[in-house]
Design a protein around this motif. Structure first.
Motif, mmCIF file in Angstrom:
data_model
loop_
_atom_site.group_PDB
_atom_site.id
_atom_site.type_symbol
_atom_site.label_atom_id
_atom_site.label_comp_id
_atom_site.label_asym_id
_atom_site.label_seq_id
_atom_site.Cartn_x
_atom_site.Cartn_y
_atom_site.Cartn_z
ATOM 1 N N VAL A 179 -17.574 -24.541 -34.869
ATOM 2 C CA VAL A 179 -17.586 -25.693 -34.444
ATOM 3 C C VAL A 179 -18.996 -25.913 -33.858
ATOM 4 O O VAL A 179 -19.171 -24.746 -32.883
ATOM 5 C CB VAL A 179 -16.471 -26.104 -33.565
ATOM 6 C CG1 VAL A 179 -16.925 -27.300 -32.747
ATOM 7 C CG2 VAL A 179 -15.237 -26.065 -34.211
ATOM 8 N N ARG A 180 -19.671 -26.698 -34.111
ATOM 9 C CA ARG A 180 -21.103 -27.094 -33.600
ATOM 10 C C ARG A 180 -20.818 -27.862 -32.097
ATOM 11 O O ARG A 180 -19.987 -28.771 -32.103
ATOM 12 C CB ARG A 180 -21.755 -28.113 -34.459
ATOM 13 C CG ARG A 180 -22.171 -27.306 -35.591
ATOM 14 C CD ARG A 180 -23.750 -27.693 -36.191
ATOM 15 N NE ARG A 180 -24.194 -26.960 -37.527
ATOM 16 C CZ ARG A 180 -23.926 -27.381 -38.645
ATOM 17 N NH1 ARG A 180 -23.515 -28.839 -38.971
ATOM 18 N NH2 ARG A 180 -24.364 -26.770 -39.746
ATOM 19 N N LYS A 181 -21.344 -27.318 -31.362
ATOM 20 C CA LYS A 181 -21.343 -28.090 -29.652
ATOM 21 C C LYS A 181 -22.252 -28.963 -29.659
ATOM 22 O O LYS A 181 -23.291 -28.840 -30.272
ATOM 23 C CB LYS A 181 -21.447 -26.809 -28.783
ATOM 24 C CG LYS A 181 -20.441 -25.893 -28.508
ATOM 25 C CD LYS A 181 -20.520 -24.873 -27.627
ATOM 26 C CE LYS A 181 -19.595 -23.801 -27.583
ATOM 27 N NZ LYS A 181 -19.481 -22.991 -28.760
ATOM 28 N N LYS A 182 -21.837 -30.082 -29.155
ATOM 29 C CA LYS A 182 -22.861 -31.034 -28.861
ATOM 30 C C LYS A 182 -23.764 -31.094 -27.878
ATOM 31 O O LYS A 182 -23.603 -30.275 -26.868
ATOM 32 C CB LYS A 182 -22.036 -32.381 -28.366
ATOM 33 C CG LYS A 182 -21.210 -33.133 -29.355
ATOM 34 C CD LYS A 182 -20.580 -34.541 -28.888
ATOM 35 C CE LYS A 182 -19.666 -35.176 -29.690
ATOM 36 N NZ LYS A 182 -19.164 -36.402 -29.075
ATOM 37 N N VAL A 183 -25.160 -31.311 -28.334
ATOM 38 C CA VAL A 183 -26.067 -31.330 -27.309
ATOM 39 C C VAL A 183 -26.191 -32.209 -26.370
ATOM 40 O O VAL A 183 -25.899 -33.585 -26.296
ATOM 41 C CB VAL A 183 -27.389 -31.094 -28.186
ATOM 42 C CG1 VAL A 183 -28.643 -31.036 -27.275
ATOM 43 C CG2 VAL A 183 -27.704 -30.349 -29.304
ATOM 44 N N ARG A 184 -26.135 -31.939 -25.151
ATOM 45 C CA ARG A 184 -26.427 -32.856 -24.020
ATOM 46 C C ARG A 184 -27.557 -33.541 -23.991
ATOM 47 O O ARG A 184 -28.739 -32.854 -23.734
ATOM 48 C CB ARG A 184 -26.108 -32.160 -22.710
ATOM 49 C CG ARG A 184 -25.858 -33.051 -21.362
ATOM 50 C CD ARG A 184 -25.650 -32.476 -19.986
ATOM 51 N NE ARG A 184 -25.680 -33.466 -19.113
ATOM 52 C CZ ARG A 184 -26.795 -34.097 -18.551
ATOM 53 N NH1 ARG A 184 -27.916 -33.908 -19.219
ATOM 54 N NH2 ARG A 184 -26.595 -35.075 -17.803
ATOM 55 N N LYS A 185 -27.639 -35.054 -23.757
ATOM 56 C CA LYS A 185 -28.706 -35.650 -23.802
ATOM 57 C C LYS A 185 -28.905 -36.169 -22.321
ATOM 58 O O LYS A 185 -28.082 -36.716 -21.710
ATOM 59 C CB LYS A 185 -28.501 -36.906 -24.754
ATOM 60 C CG LYS A 185 -28.456 -36.679 -26.212
ATOM 61 C CD LYS A 185 -28.504 -38.054 -26.851
ATOM 62 C CE LYS A 185 -28.147 -37.641 -28.257
ATOM 63 N NZ LYS A 185 -27.786 -38.925 -29.014
ATOM 64 N N ALA A 186 -30.055 -35.622 -21.772
ATOM 65 C CA ALA A 186 -30.190 -36.149 -20.116
ATOM 66 C C ALA A 186 -30.494 -37.413 -20.213
ATOM 67 O O ALA A 186 -31.164 -38.075 -21.044
ATOM 68 C CB ALA A 186 -31.340 -35.582 -19.820
ATOM 69 N N THR A 187 -29.779 -38.293 -19.074
ATOM 70 C CA THR A 187 -29.876 -39.609 -18.998
ATOM 71 C C THR A 187 -30.431 -40.056 -17.575
ATOM 72 O O THR A 187 -30.353 -39.128 -16.547
ATOM 73 C CB THR A 187 -28.464 -40.178 -19.057
ATOM 74 O OG1 THR A 187 -27.592 -39.706 -18.223
ATOM 75 C CG2 THR A 187 -28.329 -40.126 -20.575
#
Length: 138
Positions: A102-110
């Protein structure tokens, strides 16, 4: 390299060795006579279903779960039926193996929005003003 969805539909029953042993837990008199607990052993190294790249990923992803000899062991004694425990064990194996891929989602800095920043600064000003009024006037 295959995805988690592709791996979750593979039938591992041909490569996994399944052994039935005596189980503890519910079963009454039957528990001492019938082997209902299932121990499933899956050897990643001798598997024909995965190529070397996938085996390497499995070794890294399951490093905490593997035995000293590099096999994955799953034990199931949830049901009183040996057949049900076998199917549960095979489903658990599929879930564990597909979980590695399973590919882990990349966190986008906001950043906080302008209104949120304004609210925060306003509340800080109010708090400072409150404390200012508490000071003694000399």
């Amino acid at each position: 390299m295959r995805s988690a969805a592709e791996i979750s539909v593979i039938d591992f029953s041909s490569e996994a060795s399944i052994k039935a042993v005596k189980s503890g837990g519910p079963g009454g008199q039957n528990v001492n006579k019938v082997n209902t607990k299932v121990v499933l052993v899956f050897d990643i190294e001798s598997s024909q279903l995965f190529d070397e790249e996938e085996k390497d990923k499995l070794r890294k992803g399951l490093s905490e779960s593997l035995n000293a000899d590099g096999t994955l062991q799953i034990t199931v004694q949830e049901s009183r039926s040996q057949l049900q425990n076998k199917t549960i064990a095979l489903k658990k194996l599929q879930k564990v193996l597909s979980g590695v891929f399973v590919r882990k989602k990349v966190r986008k800095a906001t950043k906080p929005g302008k209104a949120a920043v304004k609210r925060r600064l306003e509340s800080k000003k109010k708090q400072a003003e409150k404390k200012q009024w508490r000071k003694k006037l000399y």
